[in-house]
Design an enzyme around this catalytic site. Structure first.
Site, short mmCIF file in Angstrom:
data_model
loop_
_atom_site.label_atom_id
_atom_site.label_comp_id
_atom_site.label_asym_id
_atom_site.label_seq_id
_atom_site.Cartn_x
_atom_site.Cartn_y
_atom_site.Cartn_z
N GLY A 274 0.84 -1.19 0.00
CA GLY A 274 0.00 0.00 0.00
C GLY A 274 0.87 1.23 0.00
O GLY A 274 0.97 1.96 -0.98
N CYS A 341 -4.77 24.55 17.52
CA CYS A 341 -4.42 24.96 18.88
C CYS A 341 -4.00 23.76 19.74
O CYS A 341 -4.69 23.37 20.68
CB CYS A 341 -5.61 25.68 19.51
SG CYS A 341 -5.22 26.48 21.08
#
Length: 415
Positions: A274, A341
């Site tokens: 993958g 944040c």
């Protein structure tokens, strides 16, 4: 396919066309995912050529974008799926359901409902089980078709403990219980294969542990009767070099070691790359919006965040970075972070980068694998657009979300 297979074994961030990247950022805005579909095809073809007698399936979870799945199918690939959504997306991209393999990991009911309904009309679909519970739930749904047993080899490998699945009890049937489970499967189902996945991000220097796990799979196949099995699937996990000085995976050595480890089998070898197929085919373009001098570092703020690419925050992953706008400037050690944040929203600490200035475009490399797949709307940020490159052309394959997209499910529920 031979032209694809002869392509370079690794694509570094410096190998991308910088002027093209700047023009893409200007045309499509940032943050922006860019996927090179020609490189996807090259990587798949190169891996397949290294295992000429094996069945190579692309592990869709690395990147399920329709354009990527179509590229894999175009060069003759088939697809391994880990959830019902991946099955549906593979079919939407043109995959034959009879060639799909569904590897169920603690599957919810809707996953099994979808898979068994699909198999009713497509008996070539293979369902891989990792628990006896899953087998019983399939029987309750009237399924009696193709089954592969996922083995837990007890050996985990890879770049981080969170991806060392071969030693994680969550994944697969405990090794010594496999013969018992095989007997049970043969009573009411069609046992077609064994499967295991040791871990992810394995490079050449990690092959020894990886192959120790593979050797256990081969041993178990012979123990349960590999002459009656269609395949032995040793999974994926083959890595790419994220750091600039890491060497690419030696595919010839990998092929030789894997075949030696699995041993003589009547069943066909199957592999599921993958990351190897898509990682270096993708990058992120982001714009610098803030330069802040701090006592111990210079903070460079960009408009990409952990909501765009979570791998550095989740795994501590290294991704190469390049100032696309001015690579000729003197390199400065900077800290690069996004607008989210939390202190986890940092892509690099003390990284030498050509001195960034506000408005510069920065590229984050090796973002094609588990990049967009793990993108989120944290902080109510719309997810970025994705542009695909193919045969010299660029096209939008995922439009940029809007704030209306972020709130749509609430509005449609009447909130």
């Amino acid at each position: 396919m031979s032209d694809f297979a002869d392509s370079p074994a690794v694509r570094r961030l410096d190998d991308w066309d910088r002027e093209r990247l700047e023009s893409l950022a200007a045309e499509y805005d940032t943050p922006l995912y860019v996927m090179d579909l020609d490189r996807v095809k090259e990587n798949y073809a190169r891996f397949s050529t290294a295992f000429p007698d094996a069945h190579v399936m692309y592990a869709a979870k690395a990147h399920t974008g329709k354009a990527v799945l179509e590229a894999v199918l175009e060069v003759g690939g088939t697809i391994e799926c880990a959830a019902w959504g991946e099955l549906q997306r593979s079919i939407d991209a043109g995959a034959d359901p009879n060639e799909l393999q569904y590897t169920a990991v603690n599957p919810p009911d809707h996953d099994l409902d979808y898979a068994t309904d699909l198999a009713a009309d497509n008996p070539g679909l293979t369902i891989t089980i990792g628990a006896m519970d899953t087998l019983e739930r399939l029987a309750e749904r009237g399924y009696d078709g193709r089954i592969a047993i996922r083995i837990n080899p007890g050996i985990g490998t890879g770049h981080h403990e969170k991806v060392a699945t071969g030693a994680d009890a969550k994944f697969g049937i405990p090794y010594e219980r496999v013969p018992e489970v095989a007997d049970r499967v043969r009573e009411d189902f069609d046992l077609v294969g064994l499967h295991a996945h040791a871990g992810s991000g394995v490079l050449t220097d990690g092959l020894e542990d990886h192959c120790r796990a593979i050797s256990r799979i081969g041993e178990m196949a012979r123990r349960v009767g590999d002459e009656d099995l269609e395949f032995v699937d040793v999974g994926g996990g083959y890595g790419v070099p994220y750091r600039e000085d890491d060497e690419p995976l030696d595919l010839e050595k990998t092929s030789n070691m894997v075949r030696e480890a699995v041993g003589d089998l009547d069943a066909r070898l199957k592999l599921e790359p993958g990351r190897y197929v898509v990682a270096d085919a993708g990058l992120i373009l982001s714009e610098v919006n803030t330069i802040k001098e701090a006592p111990d570092t210079t903070v460079v703020g960009i408009d990409a965040s952990l909501a765009t690419l979570i791998r550095p925050a989740m795994f501590g992953s290294y991704h190469p970075m390049l100032n696309v706008s001015a690579p000729e400037r003197e390199a400065h050690e900077v800290t690069v972070g996004g607008p989210v944040c939390t202190s986890a929203d940092v892509f690099a600490h003390d990284r030498p980068i050509a001195r960034p200035e506000r408005g510069d475009v920065v590229a984050i490399g090796n973002a094609g694998s588990y990049g967009y797949e793990l993108a989120s709307q944290f902080h109510s940020q719309p997810r970025p657009a994705e542009v695909a490159l193919e045969d010299g052309d660029a096209r939008v394959v995922r439009r940029r979300e809007t704030l209306a997209d972020v709130t749509r499910v609430e509005r449609e529920s009447g909130q």
